[in-house]
Design an enzyme around this catalytic site. Structure first.
Site, PDB file in Angstrom:
ATOM      1  N   LEU A 105       0.871  -1.178   0.000  1.00  0.00           N
ATOM      2  CA  LEU A 105       0.000   0.000   0.000  1.00  0.00           C
ATOM      3  C   LEU A 105       0.907   1.227   0.000  1.00  0.00           C
ATOM      4  O   LEU A 105       1.962   1.221   0.658  1.00  0.00           O
ATOM      5  CB  LEU A 105      -0.868   0.031   1.265  1.00  0.00           C
ATOM      6  CG  LEU A 105      -2.080  -0.896   1.322  1.00  0.00           C
ATOM      7  CD1 LEU A 105      -2.716  -0.867   2.713  1.00  0.00           C
ATOM      8  CD2 LEU A 105      -3.114  -0.502   0.275  1.00  0.00           C
ATOM      9  N   ASP A 106       0.500   2.276  -0.700  1.00  0.00           N
ATOM     10  CA  ASP A 106       1.267   3.518  -0.685  1.00  0.00           C
ATOM     11  C   ASP A 106       1.372   4.046   0.743  1.00  0.00           C
ATOM     12  O   ASP A 106       0.532   3.730   1.592  1.00  0.00           O
ATOM     13  CB  ASP A 106       0.563   4.595  -1.531  1.00  0.00           C
ATOM     14  CG  ASP A 106       0.522   4.227  -2.996  1.00  0.00           C
ATOM     15  OD1 ASP A 106       1.366   3.431  -3.436  1.00  0.00           O
ATOM     16  OD2 ASP A 106      -0.372   4.749  -3.695  1.00  0.00           O
TER      17      ASP A 106
END
Ligand code: URA
Length: 241
Positions: A105-106
């Protein structure tokens, strides 16, 4: 599960580092089917053989599987000199296992992070071949439009690649949506919305295949998967461990 090296199994089952596991094996503290085994490279099939450490059978020779509710601001990385990582949120007994995330995930994204030491499971969850759909909740800077739904469904052209068909559901008011995708390329969901002229202001992963984010987990908390959650993931990826 196929045969594995004894030091790997003892490390997993005893929540030890590989080095500590090797030391305990060489010290004669590990038995296989009741016989002391001092060779860390011995191959053992935990489905049919019984491994014990210090006289205690290692019941949990299964891979470690955790779900974390990742907060914004935390990197999907083991270590970073500057920013906090998911590893920093884990207690030592898990942090030393060197877990990987099945799909990153960013930094600014939140929600479901699946952490495991099972490399084959990570590979299959990431690969579109096993069809592990990832479901995201997105908040946008302006309302999604009805035309966005078929555009997502037909596979958006993102310049360097065409996204696989994705399922967009516009929530009441239009500024929030859910989107289900089959792949996980870098900034994929943000890029898909950008291709339709919208900016993602908040992104939360809710599901990875059969695994749903446990809503009782507060931001930054984690837990081990239940038996049924494990089984469903292994069935989905055809691993049957
Ligand atoms: N898509 C993104 O744009 N970011 C994520 O973190 C995950 C999917």
């Amino acid at each position: 599960m196929a045969a594995e090296r004894l030091d790997k199994l003892v490390a997993q089952g005893g929540l030890l580092t590989r080095k500590d596991a090797r030391e305990r094996i060489r010290a004669g503290q590990v038995t296989v089917d009741g016989q002391v085994c001092r060779r860390p490279d011995t191959h053992v099939d935990p489905a049919v053989q019984c491994v014990a450490l210090g006289g205690k059978t290692l019941g949990s020779l299964q891979p470690v599987l955790l779900m974390m509710n990742k907060p914004a601001g935390v990197l999907t990385a083991a270590r970073d000199g500057r920013d906090p990582t998911f590893q920093d949120l884990l207690p030592e007994k898990y942090a030393r296992l060197g877990l990987s995330a099945a799909g990153r995930l960013d930094k600014d994204a939140e929600g479901l992070l699946l952490l495991t030491d099972d490399g084959e499971l990570v590979h299959r969850i990431i690969s579109p071949r096993w069809k592990a759909e990832k479901l995201y909740y997105a908040e946008l800077d302006r309302p999604a439009e009805p035309d966005d739904v078929p555009a997502f469904a037909s596979g958006l052209d993102l310049g360097d690649f065409t996204a696989l068909p994705a399922r967009l559901t516009i929530l009441p008011g239009g500024k929030a949506c859910t989107v289900a995708v089959m792949e996980g390329k870098f900034h994929q969901v943000k890029r898909m919305f950008a291709a339709r002229g919208k900016k993602v202001l908040r992104l939360v992963r809710l599901k990875i295949g059969t695994l749903e984010l446990d809503k009782s987990l507060k931001s930054g908390e984690f837990r081990e998967l239940s038996e049924s959650e494990r089984r469903d993931l292994y069935e989905m990826t055809e691993l049957y461990r």
